[in-house]
Design a protein around this motif. Structure first.
Motif, short mmCIF file in Angstrom:
data_model
loop_
_atom_site.label_atom_id
_atom_site.label_comp_id
_atom_site.label_asym_id
_atom_site.label_seq_id
_atom_site.Cartn_x
_atom_site.Cartn_y
_atom_site.Cartn_z
N ILE A 197 -33.46 -34.42 -5.58
CA ILE A 197 -34.14 -34.43 -6.82
C ILE A 197 -34.69 -35.69 -7.78
O ILE A 197 -34.12 -36.92 -7.06
CB ILE A 197 -33.22 -33.44 -7.79
N SER A 198 -35.34 -35.55 -8.76
CA SER A 198 -35.48 -36.99 -9.21
C SER A 198 -35.57 -36.77 -11.04
O SER A 198 -35.60 -37.84 -11.45
CB SER A 198 -37.32 -37.00 -9.09
N ASN A 199 -34.76 -35.65 -11.63
CA ASN A 199 -34.79 -35.85 -13.00
C ASN A 199 -33.51 -34.79 -13.48
O ASN A 199 -33.08 -33.98 -12.40
CB ASN A 199 -35.87 -35.73 -13.65
N ARG A 200 -33.22 -34.72 -14.44
CA ARG A 200 -32.20 -33.86 -14.90
C ARG A 200 -32.77 -32.38 -14.98
O ARG A 200 -31.95 -31.47 -14.59
CB ARG A 200 -31.89 -34.32 -16.60
N GLN A 201 -34.03 -32.04 -15.16
CA GLN A 201 -34.57 -30.85 -15.34
C GLN A 201 -34.33 -30.08 -13.72
O GLN A 201 -33.93 -29.00 -13.68
CB GLN A 201 -35.86 -30.94 -15.70
#
Length: 329
Positions: A319-323
């Motif tokens: 994944i690439s972010n908190r969302q």
């Protein structure tokens, strides 16, 4: 040989001088004349469609002279080459039954009104004759060739017959009508269908040649119908084969596509690296809504260490972010 040619020419000249309007003439020799009608019958011949036989239509008859001579006027004949038949009939059905197995009482030949056929005196009915019709001359060659196969034995080789007859009909005969007769002979031996399937182009070319000729279409309607039927059969077979090929190709593509998808899933599963204990704690804190600074304070670590843990978590979970992390929890 020169003397024979001279004799033949002399006979034709003599015949044309004495019987200038006669297309077919000559002699019949009868051992028992009382058993036969004293007339010779002339018929036209048509090859019957889808059958290995012919149909005869009587068009004239002529009396036999005391010396055995008979003649037919040239006006009875077509301007084009056609198959004809001369025949002598027994006087009664009883005599016909007795004589049919022992005496051949007819003769088939090809001629036109511009040709001359002369039957010589011979021991058998209509056995020996001379003609200047090239088609008939070629037909006689074919008959002599096929005489070897009249009495078939157990060692008869259909493939060899097909090879020899096909070669003779295709390569040696130049007369279309005789080619047609020879091809029908192949069909009588149940060999024509196989040869058409093996050499369709030859027969299609021959059909075009027949259509562009002066032959009556009824003479080659049999071959035309057979070609149409076999061509349709070949087309249907090609269509069935095409369906099978397309079906097999579809299943191969589906199989390969499925294999690739499964392989990718397995690859992802095989490449999965579990989170460390500290990373799991950082993950849970992120999910609970903590900021990076709050996580560092709670774990008594520097802010840079928290960022390193978060980077590792993102990499391991792809994944690439908190969302994305919140959606994946």
């Amino acid at each position: 040989m020169k003397s024979l040619n001279f004799l033949f020419v002399f006979q034709l000249i003599l015949c044309s001088q004495l019987f200038g309007q006669n297309c077919v003439s000559g002699y019949v020799t009868l051992e028992h004349p009382e058993k036969w009608e004293q007339r010779v019958y002339l018929s036209t011949i048509e090859l019957e469609e889808n059958k290995g036989t012919y149909h005869a239509k009587t068009i004239a008859s002529t009396p036999i002279a005391e010396n055995g001579f008979f003649a037919f006027d040239q006006n009875l004949f077509s301007t084009k080459d056609q198959i004809y038949k001369v025949q002598l009939n027994p006087i009664s059905p009883e005599e016909k039954k007795k004589l049919s197995d022992t005496i051949k009482n007819f003769k088939l030949f090809i001629t036109s009104k511009d040709d001359t056929i002369y039957f010589n005196k011979a021991e058998a009915l209509f056995k020996d004759y001379t003609t200047n019709n090239k088609a008939d001359q070629e037909w006689q060659k074919l008959k002599k060739f096929e005489a070897r196969y009249e009495n078939l034995t157990s060692d008869f080789d259909p493939k060899q017959y097909l090879l020899e007859t096909k070669g003779y009909v295709k390569d040696s005969l130049q007369i279309l009508l005789v080619k047609l007769i020879g091809i029908k002979r192949l069909d009588d031996q149940n060999l024509l269908d196989k040869d058409i399937k093996t050499n369709p182009d030859y027969y299609l070319d021959l059909l075009q040649e027949l259509k562009s000729s002066e032959l009556d279409p009824i003479t080659y309607a049999y071959l035309e119908n057979k070609l149409a039927f076999i061509s349709q059969e070949l087309t249907n077979k090609k269509y069935q084969v095409s369906l099978w090929i397309n079906g097999i190709a579809f299943f191969i593509i589906a199989f390969l596509t499925g294999s690739i998808i499964i392989s990718k899933k397995r690859s992802k599963n095989n490449n999965y690296v579990p989170l460390s204990k500290q990373e799991k704690i950082v993950k849970d804190l992120i999910i609970s809504g903590k900021s990076n600074k709050e996580i560092a304070t709670e774990l008594f670590v520097s802010l840079s260490t928290v960022k390193t843990h978060i980077s590792n978590i993102y990499s391991k979970l792809n994944i690439s972010n908190r969302q994305e992390l919140l959606l994946k929890k």
